[in-house]
Design a protein around this motif. Structure first.
Motif, mmCIF file in Angstrom:
data_model
loop_
_atom_site.group_PDB
_atom_site.id
_atom_site.type_symbol
_atom_site.label_atom_id
_atom_site.label_comp_id
_atom_site.label_asym_id
_atom_site.label_seq_id
_atom_site.Cartn_x
_atom_site.Cartn_y
_atom_site.Cartn_z
ATOM 1 N N SER A 280 0.843 -1.198 0.000
ATOM 2 C CA SER A 280 0.000 0.000 0.000
ATOM 3 C C SER A 280 0.878 1.249 0.000
ATOM 4 O O SER A 280 2.032 1.204 0.428
ATOM 5 C CB SER A 280 -0.942 -0.004 1.212
ATOM 6 N N PRO A 281 0.345 2.374 -0.482
ATOM 7 C CA PRO A 281 1.135 3.613 -0.477
ATOM 8 C C PRO A 281 1.440 4.057 0.952
ATOM 9 O O PRO A 281 0.563 4.006 1.818
ATOM 10 C CB PRO A 281 0.239 4.630 -1.170
ATOM 11 N N ALA A 282 2.654 4.481 1.176
ATOM 12 C CA ALA A 282 3.082 4.925 2.511
ATOM 13 C C ALA A 282 3.093 6.452 2.534
ATOM 14 O O ALA A 282 4.029 7.074 2.044
ATOM 15 C CB ALA A 282 4.454 4.359 2.844
ATOM 16 N N GLU A 283 2.044 7.026 3.110
ATOM 17 C CA GLU A 283 1.933 8.472 3.187
ATOM 18 C C GLU A 283 2.408 9.018 4.526
ATOM 19 O O GLU A 283 2.479 10.213 4.728
ATOM 20 C CB GLU A 283 0.487 8.902 2.920
ATOM 21 N N ALA A 284 2.723 8.095 5.455
ATOM 22 C CA ALA A 284 3.130 8.507 6.798
ATOM 23 C C ALA A 284 3.965 7.409 7.443
ATOM 24 O O ALA A 284 3.935 6.261 7.007
ATOM 25 C CB ALA A 284 1.898 8.772 7.655
ATOM 26 N N ALA A 285 4.698 7.805 8.467
ATOM 27 C CA ALA A 285 5.436 6.850 9.287
ATOM 28 C C ALA A 285 4.686 6.715 10.613
ATOM 29 O O ALA A 285 3.862 7.566 10.969
ATOM 30 C CB ALA A 285 6.854 7.349 9.544
ATOM 31 N N TYR A 286 4.950 5.633 11.323
ATOM 32 C CA TYR A 286 4.310 5.385 12.609
ATOM 33 C C TYR A 286 5.372 5.101 13.659
ATOM 34 O O TYR A 286 6.363 4.431 13.367
ATOM 35 C CB TYR A 286 3.361 4.187 12.534
ATOM 36 N N ILE A 287 5.127 5.583 14.862
ATOM 37 C CA ILE A 287 5.998 5.307 15.992
ATOM 38 C C ILE A 287 5.176 4.545 17.024
ATOM 39 O O ILE A 287 4.080 4.990 17.405
ATOM 40 C CB ILE A 287 6.546 6.609 16.612
ATOM 41 N N VAL A 288 5.688 3.408 17.455
ATOM 42 C CA VAL A 288 4.991 2.617 18.462
ATOM 43 C C VAL A 288 5.139 3.322 19.810
ATOM 44 O O VAL A 288 6.251 3.577 20.263
ATOM 45 C CB VAL A 288 5.553 1.180 18.537
ATOM 46 N N VAL A 289 4.001 3.651 20.417
ATOM 47 C CA VAL A 289 3.979 4.310 21.721
ATOM 48 C C VAL A 289 3.990 3.256 22.826
ATOM 49 O O VAL A 289 4.774 3.316 23.762
ATOM 50 C CB VAL A 289 2.740 5.225 21.866
#
Length: 151
Positions: free
Chosen positions: A47-56
């Motif tokens: 899928s297109p990656a429009e953002a990064a994620y940080i595990v909280v």
């Protein structure tokens, strides 16, 4: 979770470790918090990656398709892990599927927010460039170590 807690978390992420308080505050304030139940998909491979994620908090399982088309578990990651780092600077496809391995929370950092950081603090661009160079050097080293497999 308070803004200061998010700033503390961001300061533990390797990409953001050298940023100062104002720079971290900008990211923390603009990031979107998302809760996931165990088994819930965060994003899908391809899928297109429009953002990064940080595990909280919690754990995220990472899965990828093998050559036979079967999905294989790669690893689980926890707090302060940055997923899809490259999505912060360019449009890419997700290289793996991310699924909550437990109830968890993530921070979504979209590309526009990261671009704003670079516009307001141009010196951050040099830190990012250094990080990219380190990544490329690591990839080159890993490829060299596997050279014998391709002869």
């Amino acid at each position: 979770m308070a803004l200061n807690d998010d700033i503390q978390l961001l300061s533990q992420v390797p990409l953001f470790r050298q940023l100062d308080g104002d720079q971290l505050r900008l990211i923390a304030f603009g990031a979107e918090r998302r809760s996931l139940a165990e088994g819930q998909e965060l994003f899908r491979e391809g899928s297109p990656a429009e953002a990064a994620y940080i595990v909280v908090r919690g754990r995220i399982g990472l899965y990828a398709m093998d050559r036979m088309g079967d999905i294989r578990h790669q690893k689980d990651v926890g707090a302060a892990t940055l997923l899809s780092e490259l999505a912060l600077v360019t449009m890419v496809e997700r290289k793996f599927t991310a699924v909550a391995a437990s109830d968890c929370e993530v921070l979504k950092v979209n590309r526009q927010l990261f671009q704003r950081l670079l516009e307001e603090y141009p010196q951050v661009g040099r830190l990012i460039e250094a990080r990219i160079r380190e990544n490329i050097a690591g990839l080159a080293k890993a490829a060299a170590a596997m050279e014998h497999r391709f002869r």
